[in-house]
Design a protein around this motif. Structure first.
Motif, short mmCIF file in Angstrom:
data_model
loop_
_atom_site.label_atom_id
_atom_site.label_comp_id
_atom_site.label_asym_id
_atom_site.label_seq_id
_atom_site.Cartn_x
_atom_site.Cartn_y
_atom_site.Cartn_z
N VAL A 184 34.05 -35.95 -27.79
CA VAL A 184 32.76 -35.40 -27.37
C VAL A 184 32.94 -33.89 -27.32
CG1 VAL A 184 31.01 -35.33 -25.55
CG2 VAL A 184 32.22 -37.47 -26.02
N VAL A 185 32.02 -33.17 -27.97
CA VAL A 185 32.14 -31.71 -28.04
C VAL A 185 30.84 -31.02 -27.64
CG1 VAL A 185 33.91 -31.76 -29.84
CG2 VAL A 185 31.53 -31.60 -30.49
N TYR A 186 31.01 -29.82 -27.09
CA TYR A 186 29.87 -28.96 -26.75
C TYR A 186 30.36 -27.53 -26.88
CZ TYR A 186 25.93 -26.91 -24.24
OH TYR A 186 24.83 -26.16 -23.90
N ALA A 238 28.21 -39.43 -24.06
CA ALA A 238 27.94 -38.07 -23.57
C ALA A 238 27.85 -38.06 -22.05
CB ALA A 238 26.66 -37.53 -24.20
N LEU A 239 27.11 -39.01 -21.50
CA LEU A 239 26.94 -39.07 -20.05
C LEU A 239 28.26 -39.34 -19.33
CD1 LEU A 239 23.61 -41.09 -19.89
CD2 LEU A 239 23.94 -38.72 -19.17
N GLY A 240 29.11 -40.16 -19.94
CA GLY A 240 30.38 -40.50 -19.32
C GLY A 240 31.51 -39.54 -19.60
N SER A 241 31.23 -38.51 -20.40
CA SER A 241 32.29 -37.58 -20.80
C SER A 241 32.74 -36.64 -19.69
CB SER A 241 31.83 -36.75 -22.00
OG SER A 241 30.80 -35.84 -21.60
N LEU A 272 22.71 -33.74 -19.93
CA LEU A 272 23.17 -34.74 -20.90
C LEU A 272 22.18 -35.89 -21.07
CD1 LEU A 272 26.94 -34.85 -19.93
CD2 LEU A 272 25.91 -33.76 -21.93
N ALA A 273 21.35 -36.13 -20.09
CA ALA A 273 20.38 -37.23 -20.19
C ALA A 273 19.30 -36.93 -21.22
CB ALA A 273 19.75 -37.50 -18.83
N ASN A 274 19.06 -35.64 -21.48
CA ASN A 274 17.99 -35.26 -22.41
C ASN A 274 18.44 -34.43 -23.60
OD1 ASN A 274 15.74 -36.41 -20.86
ND2 ASN A 274 16.36 -34.91 -19.33
N ARG A 300 32.86 -38.31 -33.69
CA ARG A 300 32.77 -37.16 -32.80
C ARG A 300 31.31 -36.99 -32.37
NH1 ARG A 300 34.24 -32.37 -35.79
NH2 ARG A 300 32.04 -32.24 -36.33
N VAL A 301 31.06 -37.14 -31.08
CA VAL A 301 29.72 -36.94 -30.53
C VAL A 301 29.55 -35.45 -30.28
CG1 VAL A 301 28.20 -37.41 -28.56
CG2 VAL A 301 29.70 -39.21 -29.44
N GLU A 302 28.47 -34.89 -30.79
CA GLU A 302 28.18 -33.47 -30.61
C GLU A 302 26.95 -33.33 -29.73
OE1 GLU A 302 27.77 -32.41 -34.70
OE2 GLU A 302 29.93 -32.21 -34.97
N ILE A 303 27.07 -32.51 -28.70
CA ILE A 303 25.95 -32.22 -27.81
C ILE A 303 25.34 -30.91 -28.28
CG2 ILE A 303 25.27 -31.81 -25.41
CD1 ILE A 303 28.01 -33.23 -24.67
N TYR A 304 24.07 -30.95 -28.63
CA TYR A 304 23.41 -29.77 -29.19
C TYR A 304 22.66 -29.01 -28.11
CZ TYR A 304 24.39 -32.14 -33.57
OH TYR A 304 25.01 -32.78 -34.61
N ARG A 305 22.64 -27.68 -28.26
CA ARG A 305 21.87 -26.82 -27.36
C ARG A 305 20.42 -26.82 -27.82
NH1 ARG A 305 25.32 -21.54 -28.24
NH2 ARG A 305 25.20 -22.44 -30.28
#
Length: 110
Positions: A10-12, A35-38, A49-51, A74-79
């Motif tokens: 998981v990356v941000y 993502a939520l559990g990361s 992370l919820a949205n 790889r889960v990517e969290i976007y801005r």
């Protein structure tokens, strides 16, 4: 008997700081659940992370609450976007067109 698991990342990233977390999650974990559990919000206070929009290897996932992860993904969290990319391109094209017409007028006067 052990439950099957998958290894994921998981990356941000912000402009000046980024974080990659390697996790092992139960098989069947969704993109959003990962993502939520990361625990990523511990490194980036205020991260929602919820949205947040999410993706896998550079491709947005339309339904992260339904998409099940596979081993090695790889889960990517976007801005959130600061500006609409279509609007930015439109403004850039308008400036380029104006610059061309200004150059043409200058040449005609000379």
């Amino acid at each position: 008997m052990d439950k099957p698991v998958v290894a994921i990342e998981v990356v941000y990233a912000l402009a000046d700081k980024q974080k990659l977390l390697r996790l092992t999650v139960p098989a069947g974990t969704t993109v959003r659940d990962a993502a939520l559990g990361s625990g990523m919000e511990a490194f980036f206070p205020g991260l929602d992370l919820a949205n947040a929009p999410l993706g896998i290897f550079g491709k947005a996932v339309a339904k992260p609450d339904e998409r099940v992860l596979e081993d090695g993904e790889r889960v990517e969290i976007y801005r959130p976007l600061i500006a609409d990319p279509k609007e930015v391109r439109k403004q850039r094209a308008a400036r380029a067109a104006k610059s061309k017409s200004d150059d043409a007028e200058t040449e005609m006067k000379e």
